[in-house]
Motif scaffolding. Structure first.
Motif, PDB file in Angstrom:
ATOM      1  N   PRO A  39       0.846  -1.195   0.000  1.00 14.75           N
ATOM      2  CA  PRO A  39       0.000   0.000   0.000  1.00 14.75           C
ATOM      3  C   PRO A  39       0.882   1.245   0.000  1.00 14.75           C
ATOM      4  O   PRO A  39       0.822   2.061   0.926  1.00 14.75           O
ATOM      5  CB  PRO A  39      -0.740  -0.152   1.327  1.00 14.75           C
ATOM      6  N   GLU A  40       1.718   1.383  -1.013  1.00 15.03           N
ATOM      7  CA  GLU A  40       2.809   2.348  -0.954  1.00 15.03           C
ATOM      8  C   GLU A  40       2.660   3.451  -2.002  1.00 15.03           C
ATOM      9  O   GLU A  40       1.552   3.831  -2.367  1.00 15.03           O
ATOM     10  CB  GLU A  40       4.143   1.603  -1.076  1.00 15.03           C
ATOM     11  N   SER A  41       3.770   3.960  -2.471  1.00 13.66           N
ATOM     12  CA  SER A  41       3.815   5.068  -3.420  1.00 13.66           C
ATOM     13  C   SER A  41       5.204   5.051  -4.050  1.00 13.66           C
ATOM     14  O   SER A  41       5.962   4.088  -3.874  1.00 13.66           O
ATOM     15  CB  SER A  41       3.568   6.401  -2.713  1.00 13.66           C
ATOM     16  N   LEU A  78      11.986  -0.445  10.875  1.00 15.28           N
ATOM     17  CA  LEU A  78      12.622   0.061   9.661  1.00 15.28           C
ATOM     18  C   LEU A  78      11.793   1.136   8.979  1.00 15.28           C
ATOM     19  O   LEU A  78      12.296   1.835   8.096  1.00 15.28           O
ATOM     20  CB  LEU A  78      12.867  -1.085   8.676  1.00 15.28           C
ATOM     21  N   MET A  79      10.532   1.250   9.356  1.00 18.19           N
ATOM     22  CA  MET A  79       9.654   2.185   8.675  1.00 18.19           C
ATOM     23  C   MET A  79       9.074   3.236   9.610  1.00 18.19           C
ATOM     24  O   MET A  79       8.141   3.958   9.238  1.00 18.19           O
ATOM     25  CB  MET A  79       8.529   1.429   7.980  1.00 18.19           C
ATOM     26  N   TYR A  85       2.825   7.267   5.081  1.00 18.32           N
ATOM     27  CA  TYR A  85       1.776   6.299   4.780  1.00 18.32           C
ATOM     28  C   TYR A  85       0.412   6.828   5.205  1.00 18.32           C
ATOM     29  O   TYR A  85      -0.556   6.771   4.425  1.00 18.32           O
ATOM     30  CB  TYR A  85       2.040   4.975   5.494  1.00 18.32           C
ATOM     31  N   LEU A  86       0.306   7.314   6.433  1.00 14.97           N
ATOM     32  CA  LEU A  86      -0.988   7.760   6.941  1.00 14.97           C
ATOM     33  C   LEU A  86      -1.520   8.931   6.124  1.00 14.97           C
ATOM     34  O   LEU A  86      -2.731   9.022   5.867  1.00 14.97           O
ATOM     35  CB  LEU A  86      -0.870   8.137   8.417  1.00 14.97           C
TER      36      LEU A  86
END
Length: 295
Positions: free
Chosen positions: A37-39, A184-185, A192-193
């Motif tokens: 669910p990224e970019s 790591l994120m 993300y939010l």
């Protein structure tokens, strides 16, 4: 090297995407396609590295972040983002390019390379299953079928209501907990939010799963096998590098078993990482790509 920049690009496919570019536009082109669910930020450790000697293009794909979010499930059938990718590279005057894809971006990359080999000079896949192997293992490998039951959940039209009830932050903590090292994120959580909170984003992202023709049987059913599993499947024509994070809990190692049957010019690099290998193990990923790309 030109600095990376974000542009809003209206495509001939009918939608507009936010697109990061970097490097000399006259250099050989590389198109980077992210997944769920990224970019474009999937490639934050790759963009500057490969812009040293390539023209790098990294879009937020349709439905993600602030790119357009067409309203219908059919708007996310795989041929639509394939069309976006071709239109995007035509916008930059690039007829042929190196294509790099992860997760859903990898699924689109497989399809683009299979259906438009005239456009793809070289293909790089990171933890995205070959369509034939994936569909076959969903029928024949109980462990992969079990690991893929989340796809059935993502296709549930009530899922957005559940996410709204628990909140995006809880969804973040639970959706990544089984598939990535949250430590790591930590610095990326706010990104993300923000992206998921864009109007219509969650439904649009999930519609990629709903629009897919891949059959994911439940654990206790045996539906009719797709006909293409019993037919000859065309081999890819270009050199292919597959980088596989072997700790992926959603896409099991069976996804790379027998891959050379479908990819005659295959280089396979296994990495001690999970599903999100581009940013979980960026040094290993970049080194594998550098070793494989022409000097």
């Amino acid at each position: 090297m030109a600095e990376s920049e974000m542009q809003r690009i209206a495509l001939s496919s009918g939608i507009s995407l936010d697109v990061v570019t970097a490097g000399d536009p006259d250099s050989p082109a590389m198109l980077f396609l992210h997944g769920f669910p990224e970019s474009h930020r999937t490639w934050r450790y790759q963009i500057d590295e490969f812009a040293r000697d390539h023209f790098v293009v990294a879009p937020d794909q349709r439905g993600f972040a602030r790119s357009d979010k067409p309203p219908h499930v059919d708007d996310y059938r795989p041929e639509k983002p394939v069309g976006d990718a071709i239109a995007l590279m035509e916008h930059f005057g690039k007829e042929r390019f190196t294509l790099v894809g992860h997760d859903w971006g990898g699924a689109i990359s497989w399809m683009l390379a299979l259906t438009r080999p005239d456009r793809v000079e070289r293909l790089v896949i990171l933890n995205a299953p070959h369509p034939y192997i994936f569909q076959k293992t969903l029928f024949d490998d109980p462990e992969q079928r079990a690991a893929s039951q989340y796809i059935r959940a993502f296709r549930n039209p009530e899922l957005e209501n559940h996410i709204a009830a628990i909140g995006l932050e809880t969804f973040f903590d639970t959706s990544f907990a089984k598939h990535a090292d949250l430590a790591l994120m930590a610095d990326e959580k706010a990104n993300y939010l923000d992206e998921w909170a864009q109007p219509g984003a969650m439904t649009a992202m999930l519609n990629w799963y709903r629009a897919s023709s891949i059959v994911v049987p439940s654990m206790d059913e045996e539906p009719k096998r797709p006909a293409f599993l019993d037919a000859l499947f065309p081999p890819l024509q270009m050199p292919v590098l597959v980088i596989w994070g072997v700790k992926d809990s959603a896409l099991l190692p069976c996804q790379i078993d027998g891959l050379d049957q479908f990819v005659p010019d295959l280089t396979l690099v296994r990495v001690d990482a999970g599903h999100f290998v581009p940013w979980e193990a960026p040094d290993e990923v970049n080194r594998a790509m550098r070793d494989w790309l022409p000097a």
